[in-house]
Scaffold this motif. Structure first.
Motif, short mmCIF file in Angstrom:
data_model
loop_
_atom_site.label_atom_id
_atom_site.label_comp_id
_atom_site.label_asym_id
_atom_site.label_seq_id
_atom_site.Cartn_x
_atom_site.Cartn_y
_atom_site.Cartn_z
N ALA A 305 0.88 -1.06 -0.20
CA ALA A 305 0.02 -0.04 0.01
C ALA A 305 0.80 1.32 -0.11
O ALA A 305 1.68 1.46 0.97
N VAL A 306 1.03 2.03 -1.07
CA VAL A 306 1.58 3.38 -1.14
C VAL A 306 0.63 4.38 -0.93
O VAL A 306 -0.23 4.78 -1.81
N MET A 307 0.89 5.13 0.07
CA MET A 307 0.05 6.31 0.20
C MET A 307 0.85 7.59 -0.43
O MET A 307 1.88 8.03 0.30
N GLU A 308 0.17 8.19 -1.34
CA GLU A 308 0.80 9.34 -1.93
C GLU A 308 -0.29 10.11 -2.82
O GLU A 308 -1.43 9.82 -2.96
N MET A 309 0.30 11.44 -2.98
CA MET A 309 -0.69 12.29 -3.71
C MET A 309 -0.65 11.84 -5.16
O MET A 309 0.50 11.58 -5.90
N VAL A 310 -1.47 11.81 -5.79
CA VAL A 310 -1.87 11.49 -7.18
C VAL A 310 -2.14 12.81 -8.04
O VAL A 310 -3.40 13.20 -7.87
N LEU A 311 -1.26 13.48 -8.79
CA LEU A 311 -1.84 14.58 -9.48
C LEU A 311 -2.61 14.47 -10.74
O LEU A 311 -2.49 13.20 -11.49
N TRP A 341 2.88 7.09 -12.24
CA TRP A 341 2.67 5.83 -11.41
C TRP A 341 2.81 4.41 -11.93
O TRP A 341 3.29 3.66 -11.87
N LYS A 342 1.98 4.39 -12.75
CA LYS A 342 1.73 3.29 -13.76
C LYS A 342 2.87 2.93 -14.53
O LYS A 342 3.21 1.79 -14.67
N SER A 343 3.40 3.68 -15.27
CA SER A 343 4.74 3.61 -15.69
C SER A 343 6.10 3.17 -14.75
O SER A 343 6.52 2.07 -15.26
N LEU A 344 5.92 3.58 -13.60
CA LEU A 344 6.87 3.32 -12.66
C LEU A 344 6.79 1.57 -12.15
O LEU A 344 7.64 0.80 -11.97
N LEU A 345 5.43 1.42 -11.89
CA LEU A 345 5.08 -0.04 -11.79
C LEU A 345 5.27 -0.87 -12.55
O LEU A 345 5.77 -1.84 -12.48
N GLU A 346 5.19 -0.53 -13.87
CA GLU A 346 5.39 -1.52 -15.24
C GLU A 346 6.62 -1.73 -15.08
O GLU A 346 7.11 -2.98 -15.37
N MET A 350 5.71 -4.29 -11.15
CA MET A 350 4.45 -4.41 -10.11
C MET A 350 3.24 -4.39 -10.92
O MET A 350 3.01 -3.78 -12.00
N ALA A 351 2.13 -4.94 -10.38
CA ALA A 351 0.65 -4.56 -11.15
C ALA A 351 0.03 -3.89 -10.00
O ALA A 351 -0.08 -4.06 -8.86
N LEU A 352 -0.67 -2.94 -10.61
CA LEU A 352 -1.78 -2.00 -9.74
C LEU A 352 -2.74 -2.54 -9.77
O LEU A 352 -3.74 -2.83 -10.65
N GLU A 353 -3.35 -2.85 -8.46
CA GLU A 353 -4.70 -3.58 -8.14
C GLU A 353 -5.98 -2.37 -8.07
O GLU A 353 -7.03 -2.68 -8.32
N GLU A 354 -5.40 -1.31 -7.49
CA GLU A 354 -6.67 -0.60 -6.81
C GLU A 354 -6.07 0.65 -6.40
O GLU A 354 -4.80 0.88 -5.99
N VAL A 355 -6.56 1.96 -6.83
CA VAL A 355 -6.43 3.07 -6.20
C VAL A 355 -7.49 3.69 -5.32
O VAL A 355 -8.68 3.82 -5.69
#
Length: 380
Positions: A305-311, A341-346, A350-355
């Motif tokens: 779980a990564v808690m960050e601001m999403v611009l 963020w998605k680019s970094l995970l790729e 990592m796979a993004l499951e949910e925001v």
């Protein structure tokens, strides 16, 4: 696994924030442009008087009393006339209330500067307006923009966290400021995310563990392992040995480093928590950190779980754009859009499951390793 809670309230909060951003833009529309530019150009006057009030601890001295400026000055050992003028400006800003000529009391805003209030933000005001953090803005911002180098490094010769390693007083102030973040964000990180599905939090970069503790208070079955730099862990253990709080007995502490030594997850009931950590890193360091998390979680099924601001991709509000500039000032990191963020995970496997949206300015990105073999080869 759906981890979003209070979706309706989160949606209403998002609409309220859009309305707030619209209100903040009104002065630009209603004030003559030359005067508005003068207002913006002198806003540092406001931050400086607020900083001095925090240093003098005027709000705590006032407490629940209503006092003449002369009495306040006598209590804090300052000049009476200068103190009255300082308080007059603060009251004009909405900090403190003037009830009669040169007579003041605390109000809704100034109460959050009182050290006798548990959710005060005094340390945050002191940290951001300290000489350490102010000088880069005033002395090196232009050069930093020209060269693409953090002004903090240009000013102090060190990256922010390297600087803290050998400036203990500022390191302590920084930790105290980070502990007051909950007063800014509220407890939505604990209530809008379904932590109850997990048994243990591995809180990476968690300082004293106050974020984890807020979650533990709501979920008696959970425990937390807080991981941070050695000196931060030593201070945290010392702090909790002197302060009692419900749930603190379920906090454990361990020295570690996101870029080298992350405690392994035991099973799928573990969840890693990184609160406002990755925004301090450049992209390549983020990829290394995320790859390390993938290895540490292994095949356990643990979430991250990564808690960050999403611009937003376009049209960022003043608060989020300001946070991004603060990250440029002090670090090689940045606030990121969801696409970034998605680019970094790729790139980190990592796979993004949910925001998970929050009733706050942040979000929680829930992820897990997509391809463990690939992740294991990254970040070396």
């Amino acid at each position: 696994m759906q981890l979003q809670k209070n979706a309706g309230a989160v949606g209403r909060f998002a609409k309220l924030m859009k309305f707030n951003a619209w209100l903040q833009a009104l002065p630009n529309k209603l004030t003559p442009p030359p005067f508005r530019l003068m207002q913006i150009g002198s806003m540092f006057w406001q931050s400086r008087v607020l900083h001095v009030a925090a240093r003098l601890d005027i709000a705590t001295v006032l407490g629940d009393e209503t006092l003449d400026a002369k009495i306040i000055a006598a209590r804090i050992a300052t000049a009476a006339d200068a103190t009255a003028r300082l308080l007059r400006m603060l009251a004009a800003m909405g900090v403190f209330e003037e009830t009669a000529p040169q007579v003041y009391r605390n109000n809704k805003l100034s109460n959050f500067l009182r050290t006798d209030k548990p959710k005060n933000v005094r340390a945050m005001i002191l940290m951001h307006n300290s000489e350490t953090m102010s000088r880069p803005w005033f002395e090196q911002l232009e050069r930093g923009v020209r060269e693409g180098v953090p002004p903090f490094r240009l000013c102090h010769g060190d990256e922010l966290f390297d600087y803290m390693d050998h400036h203990a007083d500022f390191d302590k102030l920084f930790s105290e400021a980070m502990d007051s973040v909950e007063a800014l964000t509220g407890d939505s990180f604990a209530t809008d995310f379904d932590w109850g599905r997990f048994g243990r939090i591995i809180d990476i970069g968690g300082s004293r563990g106050t974020k984890s503790l807020a979650i533990l208070k709501l979920h008696p079955h959970m425990t937390a392992l807080v991981v941070d730099r050695a000196q931060v862990i030593a201070e945290a253990q010392s702090y909790w040995s002197a302060h009692h709080a419900t749930g603190a007995e379920r906090l454990c502490f361990q020295t570690g480093d996101l870029l080298s030594s992350i405690p392994p997850a035991r099973n799928g009931s573990d969840i890693y928590l990184l609160c406002a950590v990755l925004h301090g890193f450049d992209d390549e360091t983020c990829i290394k950190a995320l790859a390390n998390l993938a290895r540490a979680s292994g095949g356990s099924g643990a979430r991250i779980a990564v808690m960050e601001m999403v611009l937003p991709e376009v049209g960022a509000d003043l608060a989020s754009a300001s946070f991004d500039m603060q990250m440029f000032m002090g670090t090689r990191g940045r606030e990121r859009t969801l696409a970034q963020w998605k680019s970094l995970l790729e790139r980190s496997g990592m796979a993004l499951e949910e925001v998970v949206g929050l009733q706050s300015f942040g979000s929680i990105l829930v992820m897990r390793p997509k391809n463990l073999d690939r992740a294991a080869g990254l970040g070396n």
